[in-house]
Scaffold this active site. Structure first.
Site, PDB file in Angstrom:
ATOM      1  CD  GLU A  44     -44.022  39.235 -34.319  1.00 50.96           C
ATOM      2  OE1 GLU A  44     -44.696  38.292 -34.737  1.00 50.96           O
ATOM      3  OE2 GLU A  44     -44.046  40.371 -34.863  1.00 50.96           O
ATOM      4  CE  LYS A  89     -42.596  38.973 -44.570  1.00 48.26           C
ATOM      5  NZ  LYS A  89     -43.675  38.070 -45.073  1.00 48.26           N
TER       6      LYS A  89
HETATM    7  N1  UDP Z   1     -47.183  32.838 -46.455  1.00 45.94           N
HETATM    8  C1  UDP Z   1     -46.908  32.073 -47.570  1.00 45.94           C
HETATM    9  N2  UDP Z   1     -47.926  31.296 -48.091  1.00 45.94           N
HETATM   10  C2  UDP Z   1     -49.175  31.272 -47.547  1.00 45.94           C
HETATM   11  C3  UDP Z   1     -49.434  32.060 -46.413  1.00 45.94           C
HETATM   12  C4  UDP Z   1     -48.408  32.841 -45.888  1.00 45.94           C
HETATM   13  O1  UDP Z   1     -45.809  32.065 -48.088  1.00 45.94           O
HETATM   14  O2  UDP Z   1     -50.043  30.566 -48.059  1.00 45.94           O
HETATM   15  C5  UDP Z   1     -46.095  33.648 -45.886  1.00 45.94           C
HETATM   16  C6  UDP Z   1     -46.270  35.124 -46.201  1.00 45.94           C
HETATM   17  O3  UDP Z   1     -44.989  35.660 -46.500  1.00 45.94           O
HETATM   18  C7  UDP Z   1     -46.783  35.686 -44.903  1.00 45.94           C
HETATM   19  C8  UDP Z   1     -46.091  34.789 -43.869  1.00 45.94           C
HETATM   20  O4  UDP Z   1     -46.078  33.507 -44.483  1.00 45.94           O
HETATM   21  O5  UDP Z   1     -46.443  37.050 -44.761  1.00 45.94           O
HETATM   22  C9  UDP Z   1     -46.792  34.683 -42.545  1.00 45.94           C
HETATM   23  O6  UDP Z   1     -48.139  34.306 -42.764  1.00 45.94           O
HETATM   24  P1  UDP Z   1     -49.331  35.060 -42.009  1.00 45.94           P
HETATM   25  O7  UDP Z   1     -50.574  34.273 -42.272  1.00 45.94           O
HETATM   26  O8  UDP Z   1     -48.933  35.301 -40.596  1.00 45.94           O
HETATM   27  O9  UDP Z   1     -49.448  36.434 -42.818  1.00 45.94           O
HETATM   28  P2  UDP Z   1     -49.099  37.935 -42.391  1.00 45.94           P
HETATM   29  O10 UDP Z   1     -49.338  38.037 -40.912  1.00 45.94           O
HETATM   30  O11 UDP Z   1     -47.652  38.176 -42.756  1.00 45.94           O
HETATM   31  O12 UDP Z   1     -50.030  38.789 -43.199  1.00 45.94           O
END
Ligand code: UDP
Ligand code: MG
Length: 136
Positions: free
Chosen positions: A129, A12
């Site tokens: 994806e 990222k």
């Molecule tokens: N995210 C955020 N705030 C939150 C939860 C998620 O900014 O409260 C962002 C974080 O960068 C995360 C992305 O949204 O990686 C996607 O969320 P997901 O729950 O899918 O987490 P991941 O699969 O990336 O662990």
């Protein structure tokens, strides 16, 4: 059961900005992943909105899409046995504060939003994806 799988990984903007791409790629390779494809790109906010559509009702959706499109990212297809789960384990918890020692997010993540890496969360999502970024 183990199976050779592919998963999508994204380094990222917060990590690319700190020039961590090679260090993070090295972690993948050391952990047995092959990097089949990679490209460094910057996406439009509208593309980030498509990519993260599953989160469109979440309060963090807008900021998340702004963020993913805010600078260059490195998108990769990783391959290994059970790559999806293996990558999720190696990445660590979404919030770097909760991530286990030795994980990428523990090591490099700054905050829940700037958590350095994305990884597909299921085999089906990995396929879509990968298509999203590499099918043209
Ligand atoms: N995210 C955020 N705030 C939150 C939860 C998620 O900014 O409260 C962002 C974080 O960068 C995360 C992305 O949204 O990686 C996607 O969320 P997901 O729950 O899918 O987490 P991941 O699969 O990336 O662990
Ligand atoms: Mg996710």
């Amino acid at each position: 059961m183990s199976k050779i799988e592919q998963t999508l990984s994204i380094i990222k903007p917060d990590a690319v900005e700190r020039s961590l791409e090679n260090e993070i790629k090295e972690i993948f390779v050391t952990n047995g992943f092959s990097i089949l494809k990679e490209k460094k790109i910057q996406i439009e906010k509208s593309e980030a909105e498509k990519f993260y559509k599953v989160h469109e009702t979440k309060p963090f959706y807008n900021d998340l899409c702004e963020y993913l499109s805010s600078g260059p990212i490195l998108v990769m297809v990783l391959e290994k046995e059970n790559a999806v789960l293996g990558n999720r384990k190696l990445m660590g918890a979404t919030n770097p504060k909760d991530a286990e020692e030795g994980t990428i997010r523990k090591k490099y993540g700054i905050s829940i939003d700037k958590n350095s890496v994305h990884g597909s969360d299921s085999s089906d999502n990995a396929k879509s994806e990968i298509d999203f970024f590499f099918e043209d």
